[in-house]
Design a protein around this motif. Structure first.
Motif, PDB file in Angstrom:
ATOM      1  N   UNK A  76       0.855  -1.196   0.000  1.00 44.67           N
ATOM      2  CA  UNK A  76       0.000   0.000   0.000  1.00 44.67           C
ATOM      3  C   UNK A  76       0.879   1.229   0.000  1.00 44.67           C
ATOM      4  N   UNK A  78      -0.641   4.465  -1.251  1.00 48.49           N
ATOM      5  CA  UNK A  78      -1.633   5.439  -1.726  1.00 48.49           C
ATOM      6  C   UNK A  78      -1.806   5.292  -3.249  1.00 48.49           C
ATOM      7  N   UNK A 118      -4.155  12.354   7.184  1.00 46.83           N
ATOM      8  CA  UNK A 118      -3.047  12.613   8.089  1.00 46.83           C
ATOM      9  C   UNK A 118      -2.558  14.042   8.130  1.00 46.83           C
ATOM     10  N   UNK A 228      10.502   9.360  -3.057  1.00 45.06           N
ATOM     11  CA  UNK A 228       9.534   9.706  -2.016  1.00 45.06           C
ATOM     12  C   UNK A 228       9.963  11.002  -1.348  1.00 45.06           C
ATOM     13  N   UNK A 229       9.006  11.897  -1.139  1.00 44.74           N
ATOM     14  CA  UNK A 229       9.337  13.199  -0.560  1.00 44.74           C
ATOM     15  C   UNK A 229       8.768  13.403   0.836  1.00 44.74           C
ATOM     16  N   UNK A 230       7.729  12.698   1.200  1.00 47.47           N
ATOM     17  CA  UNK A 230       7.124  12.909   2.517  1.00 47.47           C
ATOM     18  C   UNK A 230       5.637  12.666   2.423  1.00 47.47           C
ATOM     19  N   UNK A 231       4.912  13.191   3.411  1.00 47.85           N
ATOM     20  CA  UNK A 231       3.474  12.904   3.418  1.00 47.85           C
ATOM     21  C   UNK A 231       2.613  14.135   3.655  1.00 47.85           C
ATOM     22  N   UNK A 356       3.698  13.241  -3.081  1.00 53.11           N
ATOM     23  CA  UNK A 356       4.288  12.472  -1.979  1.00 53.11           C
ATOM     24  C   UNK A 356       5.369  11.534  -2.515  1.00 53.11           C
TER      25      UNK A 356
ATOM     26  N   UNK B  56      -1.099   5.096   4.102  1.00 57.86           N
ATOM     27  CA  UNK B  56       0.210   5.650   3.676  1.00 57.86           C
ATOM     28  C   UNK B  56       1.213   5.865   4.803  1.00 57.86           C
ATOM     29  N   UNK B  57       1.305   4.844   5.664  1.00 54.06           N
ATOM     30  CA  UNK B  57       2.220   4.889   6.797  1.00 54.06           C
ATOM     31  C   UNK B  57       3.672   5.120   6.383  1.00 54.06           C
ATOM     32  N   UNK B  59       4.925   6.861   4.001  1.00 51.30           N
ATOM     33  CA  UNK B  59       5.213   8.263   3.707  1.00 51.30           C
ATOM     34  C   UNK B  59       5.193   9.107   4.975  1.00 51.30           C
ATOM     35  N   UNK B  60       4.243   8.806   5.850  1.00 49.86           N
ATOM     36  CA  UNK B  60       4.152   9.543   7.115  1.00 49.86           C
ATOM     37  C   UNK B  60       5.408   9.311   7.948  1.00 49.86           C
ATOM     38  N   UNK B  62       8.330   8.291   6.912  1.00 50.15           N
ATOM     39  CA  UNK B  62       9.460   8.946   6.231  1.00 50.15           C
ATOM     40  C   UNK B  62       9.590  10.381   6.697  1.00 50.15           C
ATOM     41  N   UNK B  63       8.473  11.075   6.627  1.00 49.39           N
ATOM     42  CA  UNK B  63       8.514  12.505   6.954  1.00 49.39           C
ATOM     43  C   UNK B  63       8.809  12.743   8.431  1.00 49.39           C
ATOM     44  N   UNK B  64       8.172  11.953   9.303  1.00 48.48           N
ATOM     45  CA  UNK B  64       8.384  12.127  10.746  1.00 48.48           C
ATOM     46  C   UNK B  64       9.853  11.891  11.119  1.00 48.48           C
ATOM     47  N   UNK B  68      14.064  10.928   3.160  1.00 50.17           N
ATOM     48  CA  UNK B  68      13.484  11.072   1.820  1.00 50.17           C
ATOM     49  C   UNK B  68      13.974   9.899   0.976  1.00 50.17           C
ATOM     50  N   UNK B  69      13.485   8.718   1.292  1.00 52.29           N
ATOM     51  CA  UNK B  69      13.996   7.528   0.603  1.00 52.29           C
ATOM     52  C   UNK B  69      13.560   7.522  -0.857  1.00 52.29           C
TER      53      UNK B  69
END
Lengths: 365, 365
Positions: A76, A78, A118, A228-231, A356, B56-57, B59-60, B62-64, B68-69
């Motif tokens: 998953x 998104x 989120x 990937x950049x973030x959320x 994202x 979308x865990x 991405x969350x 990652x950001x937390x 930035x994988x």
């Protein structure tokens, strides 16, 4: 180790129906298998991509299809789930863990993935259209893009969808002025600037090089790259001029394949909103930044020939697979009523909310 | 391309707390990173394994964590999610898509993954203990195994858990008779034959061979194998004597590594119920079929030295990572109060409900 896509399937996208996400995935796989000669026992990997709340889908779908794969899991990510699954299947084959992997994307219209729960930086604006509208306003102001430019993208993609029996807008025509005058949803984006979330499933069979030659028209994965950049919108929108994850993933995919945007004959880009297709032209490198509005009229490259997300609908977890499916069919010469001639190289651009993350796949026949 | 695990972290397992699955994953990764010298910008892959309903865990998280994988996704494969994520990270590195991948498992005590909602062959028996009880009854009848044999497994694992500050049963002693006389839940399994679902998170850093030598005590993945059988008890229990997915995955993992069960010095096996640890002894090949009850007394191999799922608790999506974490720590000589000496080779056995799927990992220092 080269990896090829040798077979694909796409169910017709529909409004919310009685089938579960697992049912749809099962149906798509069984249809795919019925058109190949490969034995079920040779399928040693199964990846199910979905934002569904249904748990252990990969095991359920395995059993429903009569598969006993070595490796099986659900992925998953998104709206970028489908191509994330393809990237994983590609890796499993390259790592020689599997030889024949089915990736199936599946989603229901009421998927929780349609809401961005989120990101507190969006405040109460938790529908994706709010950030898309910001990108559009910026492009209008900075580069002189007009509502008509966006409407033209929607018009083109709906025209293509009319030739695709699997599209939710198959046989449903919209005039240019109907699009331009459709209800305003979030200034400056209107209803027909937006894709339509729906039920759907799509599947692909990826195999190792030695197996690939046993199939007619294998389509080779020349490169695949993700970024990937973030959320949260706040963390990924340092500039509203571009989608950073797309620029980075595209640059890397072209480098890996020793190719350039000029080599691409056909592309599927992620047009969840019209402005995203325009940004994709620029971020992938088909045209210079700010010139996206001119690109569509040039028609040098065939973009979203199945109808895109705008014309086909957007079953979130399945979309990346459906996009790839279209490029595979076109490169195989099997796209029937919408077949483009003389194709050698295709590109798939699949992304998630607000950039994202983005995946880029380059394919060749 | 060799792949090594070079760093790991395990949070303390707890009852249901206020943190989200994303919070727990973030905490575990930040703790892991604080103990290594690797720069965040070098982490080019992040896989979050969880049965959580949080979308979308990856991405969350990652950001937390300020990551930035390149590649980031969530993986769900029920209780076998953790090692499915490790297998994917291994593939990404072998395929040269990533060089440094963090796999983090995270779960909440009230995870939907604790219930088996799909399998109609179970009728209303949708709690995992029902199928575990069938395996136990069969073993009692066929091989003369006794309640005392199962109680001894629970006793051993709880003893080990007393030495593990991260275990939910740390500093909580149970006498042999307390275990043997605990409440009957599903004949012949009692309360203390069962693991305790809980909150938890655990993480690992996997790197490519060239990066591995920059770390102290890299632990090498000698082989990793998975087998999937299906999703319903009816389809995977042709015989109650063994767990087919475990037998197949173990055989393949040993073959891939040119090793045998005799080469293993320490193992973590999936003891969600006592009977599963006993079956694992037999299915992995440590002893002959039916002789599992004798094996525990021989103590030739150190099994579940962190306390297993019985003593540590079972945060579903994190368990496979926690198990691997223990073998990594032991092989690195960093297991503190519970360190076993002279270890060379370790095995991880992680499975999902009723043997739906099993993953086996062989590790060496």
């Amino acid at each position: 180790m080269k990896v090829a896509i040798v077979s694909s399937n796409n169910l017709k996208n529909t409004k919310l129906g009685p089938s579960t996400a697992g049912d749809l995935a099962t149906k798509s796989i069984l249809e795919l298998l019925s058109h190949t000669t490969i034995d079920k026992s040779s399928i040693d990997g199964l990846i199910v991509t979905s934002n569904s709340q249904e748990i252990y889908l990969s095991n359920i779908v395995s059993e429903m299809c009569g598969l006993k794969p070595k490796f099986s899991t659900r992925v998953e990510n998104l709206c970028n789930s489908g191509t994330s699954g393809i990237l994983m299947a590609f890796s499993l084959i390259q790592a020689r863990i599997c030889k024949a992997v089915i990736v199936v994307g599946t989603e229901k219209q009421n998927s929780i993935g349609n809401k961005l729960n989120w990101d507190i930086s969006r405040g109460i604006f938790d529908m994706p259209i709010h950030w898309a509208a910001m990108y559009a306003s910026n492009h209008f102001q900075k580069f002189g893009t007009k509502p008509e430019d966006l409407a033209l993208i929607s018009y083109k993609n709906h025209l293509y969808a009319n030739k695709n029996p699997n599209a939710i807008f198959y046989n449903k025509r919209f005039s240019f002025s109907q699009i331009l005058d459709s209800d305003m949803v979030a200034e400056p984006l209107r209803k027909l600037d937006c894709c339509y979330p729906c039920d759907g499933a799509s599947s692909l069979l990826l195999v190792s090089e030695d197996l690939a030659y046993k199939f007619e028209s294998p389509i080779w994965i020349r490169s695949i790259s993700q970024n990937s950049q973030g959320a949260s919108f706040a963390s990924i929108s340092h500039s509203l001029d571009y989608i950073a994850s797309t620029k980075i993933a595209a640059k890397e995919a072209f480098e890996m394949a020793s190719m350039s945007p000029k080599d691409i004959d056909i592309a599927e880009v992620h047009d969840a909103f019209t402005i995203l297709e325009l940004l994709a032209y620029e971020d992938i490198g088909f045209v210079k930044k700010g010139c996206g509005r001119n690109f569509i009229l040039d028609e040098i490259i065939n973009i979203n020939t199945r109808g895109g997300l705008l014309g086909c609908g957007h079953p979130i977890g399945a979309t990346g697979i459906s996009q790839t499916n279209e490029i595979v069919l076109q490169l195989q010469g099997l796209a029937k009523g919408r077949q483009i001639s003389n194709l050698k190289s295709g590109l798939v651009h699949n992304m998630a909310a607000a950039g994202t993350s983005t995946t880029i796949i380059l394919l060749q026949n």
